[in-house]
Design a protein around this motif. Structure first.
Motif, PDB file in Angstrom:
ATOM      1  N   ASN A   1       0.886  -1.187   0.242  1.00 55.00           N
ATOM      2  CA  ASN A   1      -0.019   0.174   0.062  1.00 55.00           C
ATOM      3  C   ASN A   1       0.810   1.197  -0.071  1.00 55.00           C
ATOM      4  OD1 ASN A   1      -2.542  -1.146  -0.172  1.00 55.00           O
ATOM      5  ND2 ASN A   1      -2.524  -1.389   2.040  1.00 55.00           N
ATOM      6  N   HIS A   2       1.921   1.375   0.732  1.00 55.80           N
ATOM      7  CA  HIS A   2       2.813   2.328   0.631  1.00 55.80           C
ATOM      8  C   HIS A   2       3.625   2.430  -0.416  1.00 55.80           C
ATOM      9  CE1 HIS A   2       2.429   3.925   4.766  1.00 55.80           C
ATOM     10  NE2 HIS A   2       2.486   2.946   5.250  1.00 55.80           N
ATOM     11  N   ALA A   3       3.974   1.497  -1.181  1.00 57.54           N
ATOM     12  CA  ALA A   3       4.751   1.403  -2.422  1.00 57.54           C
ATOM     13  C   ALA A   3       3.692   2.017  -3.547  1.00 57.54           C
ATOM     14  CB  ALA A   3       5.019   0.152  -3.074  1.00 57.54           C
ATOM     15  N   LEU A   4       2.336   1.819  -3.380  1.00 60.40           N
ATOM     16  CA  LEU A   4       1.604   2.443  -4.501  1.00 60.40           C
ATOM     17  C   LEU A   4       1.269   3.635  -3.871  1.00 60.40           C
ATOM     18  CD1 LEU A   4      -1.182  -0.481  -4.397  1.00 60.40           C
ATOM     19  CD2 LEU A   4       0.194   0.349  -6.327  1.00 60.40           C
ATOM     20  N   GLU A   5       1.896   4.313  -3.206  1.00 60.98           N
ATOM     21  CA  GLU A   5       1.666   5.703  -2.854  1.00 60.98           C
ATOM     22  C   GLU A   5       2.996   6.640  -3.575  1.00 60.98           C
ATOM     23  OE1 GLU A   5       1.453   6.064   1.536  1.00 60.98           O
ATOM     24  OE2 GLU A   5      -0.426   5.550   1.543  1.00 60.98           O
TER      25      GLU A   5
ATOM     26  N   PRO B   1       2.313  -4.634  -6.097  1.00 61.76           N
ATOM     27  CA  PRO B   1       3.661  -4.040  -6.000  1.00 61.76           C
ATOM     28  C   PRO B   1       4.358  -3.842  -4.903  1.00 61.76           C
ATOM     29  CG  PRO B   1       1.948  -2.558  -6.445  1.00 61.76           C
ATOM     30  CD  PRO B   1       1.293  -3.560  -6.491  1.00 61.76           C
ATOM     31  N   ASN B   2       5.509  -4.321  -4.700  1.00 65.22           N
ATOM     32  CA  ASN B   2       6.328  -4.188  -3.242  1.00 65.22           C
ATOM     33  C   ASN B   2       7.712  -3.902  -3.433  1.00 65.22           C
ATOM     34  OD1 ASN B   2       5.985  -4.347  -0.743  1.00 65.22           O
ATOM     35  ND2 ASN B   2       4.622  -6.269  -0.701  1.00 65.22           N
TER      36      ASN B   2
ATOM     37  N   GLN C   1      13.000  -2.255  -9.122  1.00 64.69           N
ATOM     38  CA  GLN C   1      14.118  -3.161  -9.493  1.00 64.69           C
ATOM     39  C   GLN C   1      13.755  -4.657  -9.019  1.00 64.69           C
ATOM     40  OE1 GLN C   1      15.818  -1.075  -5.816  1.00 64.69           O
ATOM     41  NE2 GLN C   1      17.689  -0.432  -7.173  1.00 64.69           N
ATOM     42  N   ASN C   2      12.494  -4.907  -8.178  1.00 69.60           N
ATOM     43  CA  ASN C   2      11.965  -6.116  -8.336  1.00 69.60           C
ATOM     44  C   ASN C   2      11.486  -6.785  -9.600  1.00 69.60           C
ATOM     45  OD1 ASN C   2      12.194  -6.940  -5.629  1.00 69.60           O
ATOM     46  ND2 ASN C   2      10.502  -5.853  -4.801  1.00 69.60           N
TER      47      ASN C   2
END
Length: 256
Positions: free
Chosen positions: A65-69, A162-163, A174-175
């Motif tokens: 959720n934070h990555a999506l921000e 997405p993480n 990068q992932n």
């Protein structure tokens, strides 16, 4: 294993990852059972691709959720009615499409060389890498969600969860590079993501030459090209020669 089919339009007594959650699996017997189930789903519903959660479901969802921000991935939810499942679904479809587009944006796409050495593994980290690949079932959370995603390629499954949030870890882009490289160079198909791990599977186990090449790639990827760790990479090579799966950690200090 307790298996529950999920319909985003219906209320549940648990909280799915999002409206793409298709199955809730509780108390899985093994990683092999999970892979068998994913294989059945891929055969039965070829119009979709399936992604499952792996380790630490709560943390996985939190960091995603934070990555999506992040600026590159964030979209507006101003017109979304979060009490209306159909409205939420429409928003999540738009977000999925946006993340997929950004992962393929030439201005944002990274190279393998741009990821190599960004995460430096210790001897303890490599031992954890070996242990997890030897006994992958140990990483599974008690509850696993299977996401059913309308994406055109396996590497783009990461757009569903997405993480890569913390600055010391691999980020989403990068992932994605690692996922693409494992597929293009070694035939490993991405199938799962957790709070720290990426999961891959291939149709058959590695040939010796492939395994040796992979060890060179992984040693470089984790910044471990010194002689001290060579024995550990040979140990990992033996593990991967006997299995079809591969699990890579994308977070700092994963051997702790």
């Amino acid at each position: 294993m307790q298996r529950t089919v999920i319909d985003y339009r219906e209320k549940t007594g648990f909280r799915p990852v999002d409206t793409f959650s298709h199955l809730r699996l509780k108390d899985l017997e093994s990683m092999q059972a999970l892979l068998a189930l994913l294989g059945e789903l891929n055969d039965d519903q070829p119009e979709y691709r399936f992604l499952c959660t792996l380790d630490d479901l709560g943390q996985c969802c939190y960091t995603s959720n934070h990555a999506l921000e992040q600026t590159a991935l964030c979209i507006s939810a101003d017109k979304t009615d979060f009490d209306n499942p159909s409205s939420v679904r429409e928003f999540e479809l738009r977000r999925l499409s946006h993340v997929m587009s950004q992962l393929q944006n030439p201005d944002l796409v990274l190279t393998w060389e741009g990821v190599v050495g960004e995460l430096i593994a210790t001897d303890e980290d490599i031992q954890t890498l070996i242990a997890t690949n030897r006994h992958p079932s140990s990483m599974l959370d008690r509850v696993v969600y299977v996401q059913r995603l309308p994406v055109p390629r396996d590497d783009l499954l990461i757009a569903g969860i997405p993480n890569g949030y913390f600055s010391s870890d691999w980020n989403v882009f990068q992932n994605h590079v690692v996922i693409q490289h494992m597929q293009e160079q070694y035939g490993y198909r991405f199938f799962g993501i957790g709070a720290s791990w990426l999961g891959f599977v291939r149709p058959s186990s590695l040939e010796m030459a492939e395994a040796e090449h992979l060890m060179d790639d992984l040693a470089g990827l984790y910044g471990c090209t010194d002689n001290k760790s060579q024995g550990q990479w040979k140990e990992l090579e033996k593990v991967l020669l006997a299995t079809r799966t591969l699990f890579l950690c994308y977070t700092e200090n994963f051997g702790r």
